[in-house]
Design an enzyme around this catalytic site. Structure first.
Site, PDB file in Angstrom:
ATOM      1  N   GLU A  70       0.825  -1.214   0.000  1.00  0.00           N
ATOM      2  CA  GLU A  70       0.000   0.000   0.000  1.00  0.00           C
ATOM      3  C   GLU A  70       0.855   1.258   0.000  1.00  0.00           C
ATOM      4  O   GLU A  70       0.521   2.251  -0.652  1.00  0.00           O
ATOM      5  CB  GLU A  70      -0.942   0.009   1.211  1.00  0.00           C
ATOM      6  CG  GLU A  70      -2.130  -0.930   1.114  1.00  0.00           C
ATOM      7  CD  GLU A  70      -1.794  -2.376   1.442  1.00  0.00           C
ATOM      8  OE1 GLU A  70      -0.630  -2.638   1.838  1.00  0.00           O
ATOM      9  OE2 GLU A  70      -2.670  -3.240   1.297  1.00  0.00           O
ATOM     10  N   HIS A 139      -8.968  -6.016  10.504  1.00  0.00           N
ATOM     11  CA  HIS A 139      -9.684  -5.849   9.231  1.00  0.00           C
ATOM     12  C   HIS A 139     -11.103  -5.357   9.468  1.00  0.00           C
ATOM     13  O   HIS A 139     -11.977  -5.566   8.639  1.00  0.00           O
ATOM     14  CB  HIS A 139      -9.763  -7.185   8.473  1.00  0.00           C
ATOM     15  CG  HIS A 139      -8.460  -7.871   8.260  1.00  0.00           C
ATOM     16  ND1 HIS A 139      -7.851  -8.615   9.224  1.00  0.00           N
ATOM     17  CD2 HIS A 139      -7.645  -7.899   7.181  1.00  0.00           C
ATOM     18  CE1 HIS A 139      -6.710  -9.106   8.756  1.00  0.00           C
ATOM     19  NE2 HIS A 139      -6.557  -8.681   7.514  1.00  0.00           N
TER      20      HIS A 139
END
Lengths: 337, 375
Positions: A70, A139
């Site tokens: 990312e 998450h």
């Protein structure tokens, strides 16, 4: 009017903007089916199926699979945005943006300010957020307050298919970096969504329901729960206004204050952590600007100050429920000085 | 007489419930048809509810401030001789069937797209298939929902088709917007609907479309009812058009729409939101600007259609609010005596929304008379 899912509404928005403007590109992990892997291309359309079909229409030049890094591809998108493209980045889980805080907070959010308004960064970071899918504590977080805290970022939290499409189109056309957060539980929600392109502006709250006794401000997935609670409260004779800010930054403080001035009571429902969270911020704004209108203390309905649990019973109890919202509303209604 | 139910009306496709703001008559008082008996508010608009029957108001079943679903019992009207026991039995029987009625009401009719030259026109049709149809044409920036009070009231004995003009509501956006182009597409939509001859009821700029239809295809117009029509004079409130086109946010749009009504308090948040949602559709603002430049160049109406009313054999009536701040009702003066003119003292540019019952009664009787006049 056509009925579409939240996922389909987002896909519509991406497709229409990519058709309209060649400078719009999308990039992220697995959005073409897995870079370098053998097998079917675009088998999934990203981890949540939102970009399905874009590869076929727009090709690998504009639909880019990235490595699982990312920090690299968010930085690349910020650079691409500064030099003429309009990248839309898919981040599987907002939790993963932790590794690119420098790119987002120190770079993208600052360019317009540090280059005297001459640089723009039309970048959209799409990410899922929220608990309820059994994805455990790394998450499942609701991290929008972290981004709303930073000047230079816009933070968008659509609660319905209609708003998801209009807000994503608005985000892509906006010249500033936008953090666009999709609650993963909402992807299969269905609602009326026109086929053509339209926008929903930033900083304009949606009055989901209007009532004169109590204002409930709710964000993202909590809007549906607040609306369900309001329906139950109406049966008990308590009429609620349900207000969805739709964007946390900019925040439509005028509509929130206007509504509290009408009702005199406020409950805020927010899935983010309670400390320095969205509910705390909204409560402080109302305390500062509408104190005289309040007939009862402001009540926040949030998760506890705890990581999102994995055990299903605990995860269920973590997320604000319709019953908790209803109870909060009743406590506000029965308050006596 | 029979015992009559007063039920929550359905004003528009999306209405599921309404709030009773006030009763305007007391229990025991006589009511007559078209008398305002209740004030009802929806998320879109507040309006007076008018009795359709005469008798004595015998019961009130909801209190002011209460919200009730569409079709639910609000009150009972009967003559003085009806016994309380009969009224109780009527209430019990009505309530027993309320669930079914609510399900019917929730269904409602839905609009559809029909072919119209190079695009499509959105049409909502209600009423039986028999009878000379009525066609409803809205004004600049509006849509078929502006007939929410009118359409159900006229659809008792004939089909009523409410159209969205091109680039309005659910209709497609043509490549260029002109009055003549809109009229051609409305005519094509009527062909698609197989509507040959119809009573045309039109508001504001829609009335200019209706006048062009009457001029160019008089055979398809059984009667003309024009509400606050465009096309009869040069003057138009250019500031209203400008404010409407410039309004990007709720407060500005609310302010702009307020000019349409004698009482700007009629404009509710949902009405403002509906208009803004429409104006935020790609292509719509440009299309409306182009249309405004075509029909109101330099802030004056370009179409001069008084001649149509002066020469036509079609039965015509005008309905105009005396407090119209968009097109002055003085433009109704000086027309031939064959044109029936009704002015409504306490209405602005939207008499069919502000005084729906009165306007509906004028429309229904005029249309019935026009039917009888014809061979």
């Amino acid at each position: 009017m056509p009925q579409k899912s939240y996922r389909q509404a987002l896909n519509d928005a991406l497709r229409l903007e990519m058709r309209r403007d060649d400078s719009v590109i999308v990039l992220g992990e697995d959005i073409t089916g897995g870079k370098g892997a053998t097998g079917e291309q675009d088998a999934w359309g990203g981890a949540f199926g939102v970009t399905k079909g874009l590869l076929k229409e727009f090709g690998e030049e504009r639909v880019l699979d990235t490595p699982i890094t990312e920090s690299a591809f968010v930085g690349a998108a910020a650079g691409a945005a500064m030099t003429g493209l309009r990248p839309v980045v898919e981040i599987m889980f907002v939790d993963f943006l932790g590794v690119c805080f420098d790119q987002i907070i120190n770079q993208a959010a600052k360019f317009r300010y540090m280059f005297g308004g001459k640089a723009v960064t039309p970048m959209v970071l799409r990410a899922t957020y929220g608990a309820g899918s059994g994805s455990a504590s790394q998450h499942s977080q609701t991290l929008y307050p972290l981004f709303a805290h930073i000047p230079g970022l816009k933070v968008v939290i659509p609660s319905s298919p209609y708003d998801a499409k209009g807000l994503l189109i608005q985000s892509i056309r906006d010249n500033d970096p936008v953090i666009f957060l999709e609650n993963k539980i909402l992807y299969d929600e269905v609602g009326e969504v026109p086929d053509g392109a339209y926008t929903v502006p930033f900083g304009e709250a949606n009055f989901v329901r209007e009532g004169s006794d109590l204002t409930i401000v709710a964000l993202g997935r909590m809007v549906g729960r607040a609306t369900a609670a309001a329906a139950k409260l109406a049966e008990q004779g308590v009429e609620c206004t349900v207000l969805d800010p739709r964007t946390l930054s900019p925040l439509d403080t005028d509509s929130i204050i206007e509504s509290v001035e009408e009702t005199g009571r406020l409950v805020i429902v927010d899935e983010s952590y309670p400390r320095c969270g969205a509910a705390a911020d909204i409560a402080s704004i109302v305390a500062e600007h509408a104190f005289g209108a309040l007939k009862a203390p402001v009540v926040k309905v949030t998760p506890p100050h705890s990581p999102v649990p994995y055990a299903p019973e605990l995860e269920g109890a973590f997320i604000p429920s319709v019953a908790r919202i209803e109870a909060a509303a009743q406590s506000v209604m029965s308050f006596r000085r | 007489m029979d015992i009559q139910a007063v039920t929550m009306p359905r004003w528009g496709m999306t209405m599921t419930e309404g709030r009773v703001n006030a009763w305007l008559v007391d229990v025991g008082a006589a009511v007559r048809p078209a008398q305002e008996i209740l004030e009802i508010e929806t998320e879109k608009i507040a309006n007076a509810f008018e009795s359709s029957v005469s008798g004595i108001l015998r019961r009130k079943l909801v209190e002011p401030g209460q919200v009730a679903p569409v079709g639910s019992l609000l009150g009972v009207i009967a003559d003085a001789g009806t016994s309380d026991a009969d009224i109780d039995a009527f209430i019990a029987s009505h309530r027993a069937h309320e669930g079914e009625r609510a399900a019917d009401a929730a269904q409602g009719p839905s609009a559809r797209l029909v072919a119209a030259l190079d695009g499509q026109v959105n049409v909502l049709s209600v009423g039986p298939e028999q009878g000379t149809p009525v066609v409803l044409i809205h004004g600049f920036g509006g849509d078929l929902n502006s007939w929410l009070f009118t359409q159900p009231a006229l659809a008792g004995d004939r089909p009523v088709h409410a159209l969205d003009l091109p680039a309005h509501g659910g209709s497609s956006i043509p490549p260029t917007m002109t009055l003549e182009g809109m009229t051609a597409r409305v005519a094509a939509a009527l062909d698609s609907l197989a509507v040959g001859r119809a009573h045309v009821v039109a508001h504001s700029l829609g009335a200019a479309v209706a006048l062009l239809l009457a001029r160019d295809t008089p055979g398809r117009v059984a009667s003309l009812s024009l509400i606050a029509p465009a096309g009869l004079g040069a003057e138009i409130n250019a500031a209203y058009i400008g404010d409407f086109l410039a309004a990007e946010r709720r407060p500005q749009m609310k302010q702009a729409l307020g000019a349409l009504f004698a009482d700007p308090g009629q404009v509710k948040r949902e009405m403002v939101d509906d208009v803004l949602r429409f104006m935020r559709t790609d292509g719509v603002p440009a299309a409306l600007r182009q249309l405004a430049e075509d029909v109101f160049p330099g802030g004056h109406q370009r179409m001069a259609l008084r001649g149509v009313l002066e020469t036509t054999a079609i039965p015509c009536q005008l309905i105009w609010g005396e407090q119209d701040r968009v097109i002055p009702c003085t433009q109704a003066a000086g027309l031939p005596s064959t044109v029936v003119v009704h002015t409504i003292a306490d209405a602005g540019h939207m008499p069919h929304m502000e005084h729906a019952g009165r306007v509906t009664a004028l429309l229904a009787s005029f249309i019935a008379a026009a039917d009888n006049r014809q061979p």
